[in-house]
Design a protein around this motif. Structure first.
Motif, PDB file in Angstrom:
ATOM      1  N   GLU A  17      28.686  89.980  18.795  1.00  0.00           N
ATOM      2  CA  GLU A  17      28.248  89.241  17.609  1.00  0.00           C
ATOM      3  C   GLU A  17      26.744  89.417  17.469  1.00  0.00           C
ATOM      4  O   GLU A  17      25.985  89.070  18.382  1.00  0.00           O
ATOM      5  CB  GLU A  17      28.583  87.756  17.747  1.00  0.00           C
ATOM      6  CG  GLU A  17      28.061  86.909  16.607  1.00  0.00           C
ATOM      7  CD  GLU A  17      28.139  85.408  16.856  1.00  0.00           C
ATOM      8  OE1 GLU A  17      27.464  84.649  16.129  1.00  0.00           O
ATOM      9  OE2 GLU A  17      28.862  84.999  17.801  1.00  0.00           O
TER      10      GLU A  17
ATOM     11  N   LYS B 149      28.124  89.091  24.606  1.00  0.00           N
ATOM     12  CA  LYS B 149      28.896  88.367  23.595  1.00  0.00           C
ATOM     13  C   LYS B 149      28.088  88.157  22.313  1.00  0.00           C
ATOM     14  O   LYS B 149      28.608  88.270  21.204  1.00  0.00           O
ATOM     15  CB  LYS B 149      29.383  87.034  24.166  1.00  0.00           C
ATOM     16  CG  LYS B 149      30.424  87.181  25.264  1.00  0.00           C
ATOM     17  CD  LYS B 149      30.919  85.830  25.731  1.00  0.00           C
ATOM     18  CE  LYS B 149      32.034  85.981  26.774  1.00  0.00           C
ATOM     19  NZ  LYS B 149      31.544  86.591  28.021  1.00  0.00           N
ATOM     20  N   ILE B 150      26.807  87.829  22.465  1.00  0.00           N
ATOM     21  CA  ILE B 150      25.915  87.573  21.322  1.00  0.00           C
ATOM     22  C   ILE B 150      24.648  88.395  21.510  1.00  0.00           C
ATOM     23  O   ILE B 150      24.112  88.470  22.627  1.00  0.00           O
ATOM     24  CB  ILE B 150      25.550  86.076  21.228  1.00  0.00           C
ATOM     25  CG1 ILE B 150      26.794  85.222  21.030  1.00  0.00           C
ATOM     26  CG2 ILE B 150      24.542  85.823  20.103  1.00  0.00           C
ATOM     27  CD1 ILE B 150      26.556  83.735  21.254  1.00  0.00           C
TER      28      ILE B 150
ATOM     29  N   MET C  90      24.477  86.254  26.154  1.00  0.00           N
ATOM     30  CA  MET C  90      23.506  86.342  25.062  1.00  0.00           C
ATOM     31  C   MET C  90      22.413  87.314  25.488  1.00  0.00           C
ATOM     32  O   MET C  90      21.950  87.273  26.629  1.00  0.00           O
ATOM     33  CB  MET C  90      22.915  84.960  24.775  1.00  0.00           C
ATOM     34  CG  MET C  90      21.898  84.911  23.659  1.00  0.00           C
ATOM     35  SD  MET C  90      21.336  83.200  23.368  1.00  0.00           S
ATOM     36  CE  MET C  90      22.771  82.522  22.521  1.00  0.00           C
TER      37      MET C  90
ATOM     38  N   ARG D  80      23.320  88.369  15.747  1.00  0.00           N
ATOM     39  CA  ARG D  80      22.693  87.280  15.006  1.00  0.00           C
ATOM     40  C   ARG D  80      21.307  87.720  14.552  1.00  0.00           C
ATOM     41  O   ARG D  80      20.426  87.973  15.375  1.00  0.00           O
ATOM     42  CB  ARG D  80      22.592  86.018  15.865  1.00  0.00           C
ATOM     43  CG  ARG D  80      23.948  85.418  16.213  1.00  0.00           C
ATOM     44  CD  ARG D  80      23.796  84.141  17.002  1.00  0.00           C
ATOM     45  NE  ARG D  80      25.091  83.537  17.303  1.00  0.00           N
ATOM     46  CZ  ARG D  80      25.252  82.434  18.051  1.00  0.00           C
ATOM     47  NH1 ARG D  80      24.178  81.815  18.552  1.00  0.00           N
ATOM     48  NH2 ARG D  80      26.464  81.955  18.284  1.00  0.00           N
TER      49      ARG D  80
ATOM     50  N   TYR E 149      20.724  89.102  19.828  1.00  0.00           N
ATOM     51  CA  TYR E 149      19.626  88.860  18.900  1.00  0.00           C
ATOM     52  C   TYR E 149      18.688  90.067  18.934  1.00  0.00           C
ATOM     53  O   TYR E 149      18.073  90.332  19.973  1.00  0.00           O
ATOM     54  CB  TYR E 149      18.822  87.626  19.308  1.00  0.00           C
ATOM     55  CG  TYR E 149      19.494  86.308  19.084  1.00  0.00           C
ATOM     56  CD1 TYR E 149      19.303  85.601  17.894  1.00  0.00           C
ATOM     57  CD2 TYR E 149      20.322  85.757  20.055  1.00  0.00           C
ATOM     58  CE1 TYR E 149      19.914  84.375  17.693  1.00  0.00           C
ATOM     59  CE2 TYR E 149      20.942  84.531  19.855  1.00  0.00           C
ATOM     60  CZ  TYR E 149      20.735  83.852  18.667  1.00  0.00           C
ATOM     61  OH  TYR E 149      21.347  82.646  18.462  1.00  0.00           O
TER      62      TYR E 149
ATOM     63  N   ASP F 205      19.513  78.057  17.057  1.00  0.00           N
ATOM     64  CA  ASP F 205      20.907  78.236  17.443  1.00  0.00           C
ATOM     65  C   ASP F 205      21.133  77.661  18.837  1.00  0.00           C
ATOM     66  O   ASP F 205      20.185  77.505  19.633  1.00  0.00           O
ATOM     67  CB  ASP F 205      21.255  79.723  17.462  1.00  0.00           C
ATOM     68  CG  ASP F 205      21.156  80.361  16.088  1.00  0.00           C
ATOM     69  OD1 ASP F 205      21.168  79.629  15.089  1.00  0.00           O
ATOM     70  OD2 ASP F 205      21.078  81.600  16.023  1.00  0.00           O
TER      71      ASP F 205
END
Length: 255
Positions: A245, A221-222, A195, A247, A224, A36
């Motif tokens: 978000e 925001k993101i 992230m 992932r 993992y 990504d």
């Protein structure tokens, strides 16, 4: 108040003319990594999971390895690192034979504990940073965040003040690698994280509900999930809702 200091990169002493081919090669290698991407003012950042807690974060001429373990052969087809971050001394994050096989001209940033355990050849390439410091390391602005356990029956795994998490300031974006930690106040207080890599496995870090609660508090925001072996991470998006978000990627592929 955080302290800012400079850490000399291993390539900094090379003449510019001699350095250019290396920079071009690193840029080409970073572009060739699959994974990504995150758009930043410093160029696209590629995220390349390796296994469990090991990953590569690459952009421009930077190829940053985080907690590389598993033996040098695991990395032989990947671009060589320009910098290596180690969060703490546990064997799933720190492995001297792997480091000796991949380090090349890279410099290493880690904890005092890990620095004391490094073989001489690696130690001369390494520096330590403490919780709360901000450092200029290998051309990267890093904030060092605490990483520790808070639950009574887990305190022995990661005592406060020993392990590091890292925030990489890449252009106009901030990427947070939490290391082994629970949902500590310092994590909850983070701001402007674009992230985040968040661990969730018991008994060593936190459970998925703790992780979701922390994510809802600092709202990266993101997100993992990583270091999640044994956790049903597919439940995380519903627990987090619209706070971030999520992932989901496979950090446990069969080799």
């Amino acid at each position: 108040m955080t302290r800012r200091r400079s850490v000399i990169a291993g390539l900094a002493a090379l003449p510019l003319v001699g350095l250019l081919p290396y920079r071009m090669a690193f840029a080409q290698a970073a572009a060739a990594l699959d994974g990504d991407t995150l758009a930043t003012s410093a160029g696209d950042v590629t995220i390349h999971p390796i296994h469990h807690a090991s990953l590569i974060i690459a952009w421009g001429d930077q190829v940053v390895y985080v907690d590389p373990v598993g033996g040098p052969a695991l990395y032989q087809d990947l671009p060589r690192p320009t910098a290596i971050l180690i969060t703490h001394a546990h064997g799933d994050h720190f492995d001297p034979p792997t480091l000796e096989g991949i380090v090349g001209d890279a410099t290493i940033l880690t904890t005092d504990q890990v620095l004391g355990k490094l073989p001489a050849g690696l130690k001369e390439k390494a520096s330590a940073a403490a919780n709360g410091e901000s450092v200029d390391f290998a051309g990267i602005k890093l904030d060092v965040v605490p990483a520790y356990n808070t639950t009574q029956d887990r305190l022995q795994y990661h005592p406060k003040g020993v392990g590091n998490g890292y925030i990489l300031n890449i252009g106009d974006k901030r990427v947070y690698v939490a290391g082994d930690t629970e949902d500590i106040p310092e994590m909850r207080a983070l701001t402007n994280i674009d992230m985040a890599f968040i661990p969730m496995n018991l008994p060593y870090t936190m459970d998925i509900n703790q992780a979701a609660d922390a994510i809802k508090a600092f709202k990266p925001k993101i997100v993992y999930p990583y270091h999640y072996q044994g956790t049903k991470v597919e439940d995380l998006p519903a627990l987090v809702g619209d706070a971030a978000e999520v992932r989901l990627r496979d950090w446990y592929k069969e080799s």
